[in-house]
Motif scaffolding. Structure first.
Motif, PDB file in Angstrom:
ATOM      1  N   ARG A 357       0.834  -1.201   0.000  1.00  0.00           N
ATOM      2  CA  ARG A 357       0.000   0.000   0.000  1.00  0.00           C
ATOM      3  C   ARG A 357       0.870   1.254   0.000  1.00  0.00           C
ATOM      4  O   ARG A 357       1.835   1.363   0.753  1.00  0.00           O
ATOM      5  CB  ARG A 357      -0.917   0.005   1.223  1.00  0.00           C
ATOM      6  N   GLU A 358       0.491   2.176  -0.859  1.00  0.00           N
ATOM      7  CA  GLU A 358       1.155   3.471  -0.928  1.00  0.00           C
ATOM      8  C   GLU A 358       0.162   4.453  -1.549  1.00  0.00           C
ATOM      9  O   GLU A 358      -0.789   4.042  -2.221  1.00  0.00           O
ATOM     10  CB  GLU A 358       2.431   3.387  -1.759  1.00  0.00           C
ATOM     11  N   PRO A 359       0.361   5.747  -1.339  1.00  0.00           N
ATOM     12  CA  PRO A 359      -0.542   6.715  -1.974  1.00  0.00           C
ATOM     13  C   PRO A 359      -0.386   6.681  -3.490  1.00  0.00           C
ATOM     14  O   PRO A 359       0.722   6.805  -4.007  1.00  0.00           O
ATOM     15  CB  PRO A 359      -0.085   8.063  -1.390  1.00  0.00           C
ATOM     16  N   VAL A 360      -1.490   6.462  -4.202  1.00  0.00           N
ATOM     17  CA  VAL A 360      -1.445   6.392  -5.664  1.00  0.00           C
ATOM     18  C   VAL A 360      -2.547   7.272  -6.247  1.00  0.00           C
ATOM     19  O   VAL A 360      -3.581   7.504  -5.623  1.00  0.00           O
ATOM     20  CB  VAL A 360      -1.605   4.937  -6.177  1.00  0.00           C
ATOM     21  N   VAL A 394      -5.929  11.003  -3.359  1.00  0.00           N
ATOM     22  CA  VAL A 394      -4.975   9.914  -3.520  1.00  0.00           C
ATOM     23  C   VAL A 394      -5.475   8.717  -2.719  1.00  0.00           C
ATOM     24  O   VAL A 394      -5.963   8.864  -1.600  1.00  0.00           O
ATOM     25  CB  VAL A 394      -3.574  10.348  -3.036  1.00  0.00           C
ATOM     26  N   VAL A 395      -5.378   7.512  -3.313  1.00  0.00           N
ATOM     27  CA  VAL A 395      -5.873   6.287  -2.672  1.00  0.00           C
ATOM     28  C   VAL A 395      -4.702   5.478  -2.145  1.00  0.00           C
ATOM     29  O   VAL A 395      -3.675   5.332  -2.824  1.00  0.00           O
ATOM     30  CB  VAL A 395      -6.695   5.453  -3.683  1.00  0.00           C
ATOM     31  N   ALA A 436     -16.778   7.829  -2.140  1.00  0.00           N
ATOM     32  CA  ALA A 436     -15.948   6.749  -2.677  1.00  0.00           C
ATOM     33  C   ALA A 436     -15.361   7.175  -4.006  1.00  0.00           C
ATOM     34  O   ALA A 436     -15.918   8.013  -4.721  1.00  0.00           O
ATOM     35  CB  ALA A 436     -16.772   5.479  -2.845  1.00  0.00           C
ATOM     36  N   VAL A 437     -14.219   6.584  -4.350  1.00  0.00           N
ATOM     37  CA  VAL A 437     -13.582   6.838  -5.635  1.00  0.00           C
ATOM     38  C   VAL A 437     -14.004   5.720  -6.585  1.00  0.00           C
ATOM     39  O   VAL A 437     -13.933   4.545  -6.241  1.00  0.00           O
ATOM     40  CB  VAL A 437     -12.053   6.866  -5.492  1.00  0.00           C
ATOM     41  N   GLU A 507     -12.875   5.136   3.143  1.00  0.00           N
ATOM     42  CA  GLU A 507     -11.858   4.806   4.140  1.00  0.00           C
ATOM     43  C   GLU A 507     -10.494   4.581   3.502  1.00  0.00           C
ATOM     44  O   GLU A 507      -9.472   4.699   4.135  1.00  0.00           O
ATOM     45  CB  GLU A 507     -12.248   3.545   4.920  1.00  0.00           C
ATOM     46  N   ALA A 508     -10.508   4.208   2.189  1.00  0.00           N
ATOM     47  CA  ALA A 508      -9.243   3.934   1.516  1.00  0.00           C
ATOM     48  C   ALA A 508      -8.613   5.195   0.948  1.00  0.00           C
ATOM     49  O   ALA A 508      -7.500   5.156   0.448  1.00  0.00           O
ATOM     50  CB  ALA A 508      -9.454   2.931   0.386  1.00  0.00           C
TER      51      ALA A 508
END
Length: 649
Positions: A357-360, A394-395, A436-437, A507-508
């Motif tokens: 997981r990382e900001p994308v 960013v997700v 939500a995205v 939440e993500a």
């Protein structure tokens, strides 16, 4: 007791009959044993049947007592009857008696007191039913065995896993076991006595069944009796299914029966089909694995020349003497960068690694997936319309895995449209919806029929022809999306076609951070570059020197170790794949000699499948800094900045 007899010429009639000879003759003709014993229990008269039983002449019987002839045990058996006989009562008895020397006999006996004034003796008449009784008992035993056998047969038939059906010469049902009830969906009571052809034979086969059965009854010739064959059966609801059939004939004196053993082949056929499907899937997975290995090798071979292209294009941009040369350098840099991104996207899909997981930026992921899958659309004349919402949050997600989802959806849409005439278009959209995205991939194709939407995400389910798909893309995509706490949906596109939506919950998502200033690494460093691809090392050296650093380029680990013994460097770049000591082994040597330099060592690799794990270890910690090829000036600066942050040289 059995009093003895005597023959007419052996004694006179004891009863004082006027014609003793006639009486004796009559009594001798009686099949029963007749005797007369006196008050002292001695035989005074015996008939021929008695003498035949004892197998002794009259002279040895007359005048002797019952105990002397048959033994005390037999005599004592009569003692309890004496009071009743003395009272003038006639006594009847029946049962088994053991006669010493004569065996065990079943006797029916009548005892009557003989009176001539006072009781002077006892007349006894005995019938021997031994053989009859033995026959009755044997018959009873046979009946018991028959009943037990029938019960056993019934238990076997009723508990049989296969269908057991018995019919008579008329073709009517005599037995229909529970397995047959379950298989054909009809109860035993409902079919007893009815023609079997009307119950389990499909209508199209009934005439053939009737003619074959009739021919066998008439001629004894048939193609079914005594063989195992596969035919079709019919359930009560009219559905037809495959069965294995074996028929045996049972002949009795008066009639004959036919027992059919049937087994539903549906589970076996389904199991065989599943095995074949599993074999096909395994073969497909083996091909995918081989393709993944091939892709990794191809990527490694491409990344080295791409690294040279990007590095040289970057240098050419910075040092271009004219605007025209700069523009040409920019085109070269853009094309090489695009090629590098495509290779990385492919490798990211093939890489076996745990989610990271990382900001994308979802828009970047969608653009990369569209770029990677562009050739198939262009060659087929399929257009694509993008509507990517700017400013999306960013997700926190795995970039490679979400890129795989986007690529799968785009490839599926492309394949659906290949067979369609007229205008063919794919619509890609990103937007926010209820916190939500959402990524939407739609097409103007035939759409997904409602009856298969519930199965479309199942593993290996596919509507594509053989060789056109594996049936695992959407299943994998659903697993990826759900592992991110989201969901993937399929529905109709407004205006026609299919529409897939990937929804990542709020939440993500994390707030968009302002763009950071361009990372700048330390300047004026002494840097060692070790790579067996001298052109790659040279391009990196030029890039670093353009940033103001001093470089020393060596080809291979052996001269590098010798140089490290002589000169101390501020940082180092090692290629992962080299003859002799590879980059990790060389780094370990450095760590043993100069831990500070080991912390400022950067390992380069074009193998983006196995390389990252070799560099960072399974946990991704404890190894040198990783730099992926093809690298850019920005990624080199970032690696140097990370090295500088590890501590002073």
């Amino acid at each position: 007791m059995e009093p003895s007899l005597r023959t007419p010429d052996a004694a006179s009639a004891p009863l004082g009959h006027p014609d003793a000879d006639l009486l004796h003759a009559i009594i001798d003709l009686i099949p029963a044993r007749v005797v007369f014993v006196d008050a002292d229990h001695r035989y005074r008269y015996v008939n021929k049947a008695f003498l035949s039983f004892v197998r002794r002449p009259a002279e040895e019987i007359l005048g002797r007592s019952v105990a002397q002839v048959f033994g005390e045990e037999v005599y004592e058996a009569y003692r309890p009857l004496e009071p009743r006989l003395a009272a003038g009562e006639m006594v009847w008895r029946e049962g088994w008696v053991d006669y010493p020397g004569h065996g065990r006999r079943y006797i029916q006996e009548g005892l009557a007191p003989y009176r001539s004034g006072e009781v002077s003796g006892i007349l006894a008449f005995a019938r021997d039913f031994t053989e009859l009784k033995q026959s009755e008992e044997e018959l009873a035993r046979r009946l018991d065995r028959l009943q037990a056998s029938e019960a056993l047969n019934a238990a076997v038939v009723n508990s049989a896993l296969d269908c057991v059906i018995v019919i008579d010469e008329e073709g009517c049902v005599l037995e229909f076991n529970p397995a047959a009830e379950a298989t054909f969906g009809v109860t035993r009571d409902a079919v007893m006595g009815k023609p079997i052809g009307d119950i389990i034979v499909p209508p199209a086969l009934r005439r053939r069944h009737a003619e074959g059965f009739k021919r066998y009854l008439a001629t004894g010739q048939g193609s079914v009796i005594g063989r195992r064959i596969e035919v079709e059966g019919m359930r009560a609801d009219g559905s037809v299914f495959p069965v294995e059939l074996a028929i045996t004939e049972v002949r009795l004196p008066e009639r004959r029966f036919f027992t059919a053993y049937l087994r539903d082949l549906t589970p076996a056929r389904e199991a065989a089909a599943e095995i074949e499907a599993q074999r096909t899937r395994l073969h497909q997975m083996e091909k995918l694995s081989a393709m993944g290995s091939l892709l990794a090798g191809v990527a490694h071979e491409l990344n080295n020349p791409l690294a040279i292209l990007i590095a040289q294009a970057t240098l050419l941009q910075d040092k271009a003497p004219t605007d025209d040369v700069r523009r040409r350098a920019e085109r070269i840099h853009a094309a090489a960068g695009r090629a590098g991104r495509i290779v990385k996207s492919f490798v990211g899909m093939a890489r076996q690694k745990p989610p990271q997981r990382e900001p994308v930026d979802l828009n970047e992921i969608v653009e990369a997936a569209a770029e990677m899958t562009a050739y198939g659309r262009r060659s087929a004349g399929i257009g694509i319309e993008r509507a990517l919402s700017p400013g999306l949050p960013v997700v926190s997600a795995d970039k490679d895995l979400l890129g795989q989802v986007a690529a799968n959806l785009l490839l599926n849409a492309t394949q659906v449209l290949l067979e369609q005439e007229g205008e063919r278009r794919i619509f890609v959209r990103t937007h926010m919806e209820a916190g939500a995205v959402v990524i939407t991939v739609a097409d103007n194709g035939p759409g997904v029929p409602p009856e298969i939407r519930a199965r479309i995400f199942e593993p290996y389910f596919t509507t594509k022809p053989v060789g056109a798909g594996t049936g695992i893309g959407l299943s994998i995509s659903r697993g990826i999306v759900e592992s991110h706490g989201g969901r993937i949906e399929v529905g109709d596109r407004p205006g026609g076609g299919a529409q897939f939506r990937v929804v990542l919950p709020c939440e993500a998502a994390v707030p968009q951070e302002p763009a950071a200033e361009e990372a700048r690494g330390p300047s004026g460093l002494s840097i060692l570059i070790v790579d067996d691809e001298i052109d790659v090392a040279g391009s990196l050296a030029e890039m670093l020197e353009d940033m103001g650093h001093r470089t020393r380029v060596l080809e291979g680990s052996a001269p590098a170790l010798a140089e490290l013994n002589r000169v101390r460097f501020d940082a180092a770049f090692f290629d992962l794949r080299m003859p002799g000591l590879n980059g990790i082994e060389l780094w370990r040597q450095v760590a043993a000699r100069d831990p500070a330099l080991a912390g400022r060592t950067i390992v380069m690799t074009g193998d983006m499948v196995a390389g990252p794990e070799l560099v960072g270890g399974p946990a991704g910690e404890g190894g040198p800094i990783l730099l992926e090829k093809p690298f850019t000036a920005e990624s080199v600066r970032e690696a140097l900045a990370q090295a500088e942050a590890s501590g002073p040289a």
